[in-house]
Design a protein around this motif. Structure first.
Motif, PDB file in Angstrom:
ATOM      1  N   SER A 168       0.162  -7.969   7.521  1.00 35.14           N
ATOM      2  CA  SER A 168      -0.940  -6.868   6.623  1.00 35.14           C
ATOM      3  C   SER A 168      -0.821  -7.172   5.260  1.00 35.14           C
ATOM      4  O   SER A 168       0.088  -7.760   4.713  1.00 35.14           O
ATOM      5  CB  SER A 168      -0.566  -6.176   7.664  1.00 35.14           C
ATOM      6  N   ALA A 169      -1.559  -7.143   4.739  1.00 34.17           N
ATOM      7  CA  ALA A 169      -1.247  -6.793   3.310  1.00 34.17           C
ATOM      8  C   ALA A 169      -0.735  -5.684   2.663  1.00 34.17           C
ATOM      9  O   ALA A 169       0.127  -5.504   1.920  1.00 34.17           O
ATOM     10  CB  ALA A 169      -3.298  -7.127   2.834  1.00 34.17           C
ATOM     11  N   LYS A 170      -1.085  -4.481   3.995  1.00 37.47           N
ATOM     12  CA  LYS A 170      -0.360  -3.376   3.162  1.00 37.47           C
ATOM     13  C   LYS A 170       1.379  -3.395   3.220  1.00 37.47           C
ATOM     14  O   LYS A 170       1.925  -2.796   2.666  1.00 37.47           O
ATOM     15  CB  LYS A 170      -0.651  -1.815   4.009  1.00 37.47           C
ATOM     16  N   ILE A 171       1.698  -4.469   4.009  1.00 37.28           N
ATOM     17  CA  ILE A 171       3.216  -4.909   4.021  1.00 37.28           C
ATOM     18  C   ILE A 171       4.063  -4.396   2.502  1.00 37.28           C
ATOM     19  O   ILE A 171       5.293  -4.112   2.947  1.00 37.28           O
ATOM     20  CB  ILE A 171       3.118  -5.926   5.239  1.00 37.28           C
ATOM     21  N   ALA A 172       3.453  -5.099   1.716  1.00 35.35           N
ATOM     22  CA  ALA A 172       4.250  -4.944   0.542  1.00 35.35           C
ATOM     23  C   ALA A 172       4.350  -3.598   0.007  1.00 35.35           C
ATOM     24  O   ALA A 172       5.069  -3.915  -1.137  1.00 35.35           O
ATOM     25  CB  ALA A 172       3.504  -5.950  -0.837  1.00 35.35           C
ATOM     26  N   GLU A 173       3.428  -2.726   0.188  1.00 33.25           N
ATOM     27  CA  GLU A 173       3.321  -1.242  -0.325  1.00 33.25           C
ATOM     28  C   GLU A 173       4.776  -0.754   0.230  1.00 33.25           C
ATOM     29  O   GLU A 173       5.764  -0.950   1.052  1.00 33.25           O
ATOM     30  CB  GLU A 173       1.976  -0.693   0.203  1.00 33.25           C
TER      31      GLU A 173
END
Length: 88
Positions: free
Chosen positions: A83-88
């Motif tokens: 997910s793109a949100k994993i790096a947040e």
């Protein structure tokens, strides 16, 4: 790069549990994903990623180095997409 044992240690610390219990959690997660993938199904974990099984039709391919044409049988391709949100 962290390995499985490092992940177990992190989970044990975060959940305030033993490494043995954390290892069971990690093993259960891996076993569950493997079971789903063996059944050619997909898993979506919101905010983490997807484990996807995609059916690929039979097709012909040309080998670049020899020019030979080969038949690739139909099969399932297994992929992991973060997910793109994993790096947040």
């Amino acid at each position: 790069m962290l390995n499985k044992q490092d992940l177990v240690t992190i989970i044990a610390e975060q959940e305030e549990t033993t490494k043995k219990d954390a290892a069971r959690i990690v093993d259960a997660f891996i076993k569950g994903v493997k079971t789903v993938m063996k059944n050619n199904e997909s898993v979506s974990l919101v905010g983490f990623g997807k484990f996807v099984s995609e059916y690929k039709e039979a097709r012909k391919r040309v080998l670049g180095f020899s020019g030979e044409t080969i038949e690739v049988p139909a099969h399932y391709a297994h992929k992991a997409k973060l997910s793109a949100k994993i790096a947040e």
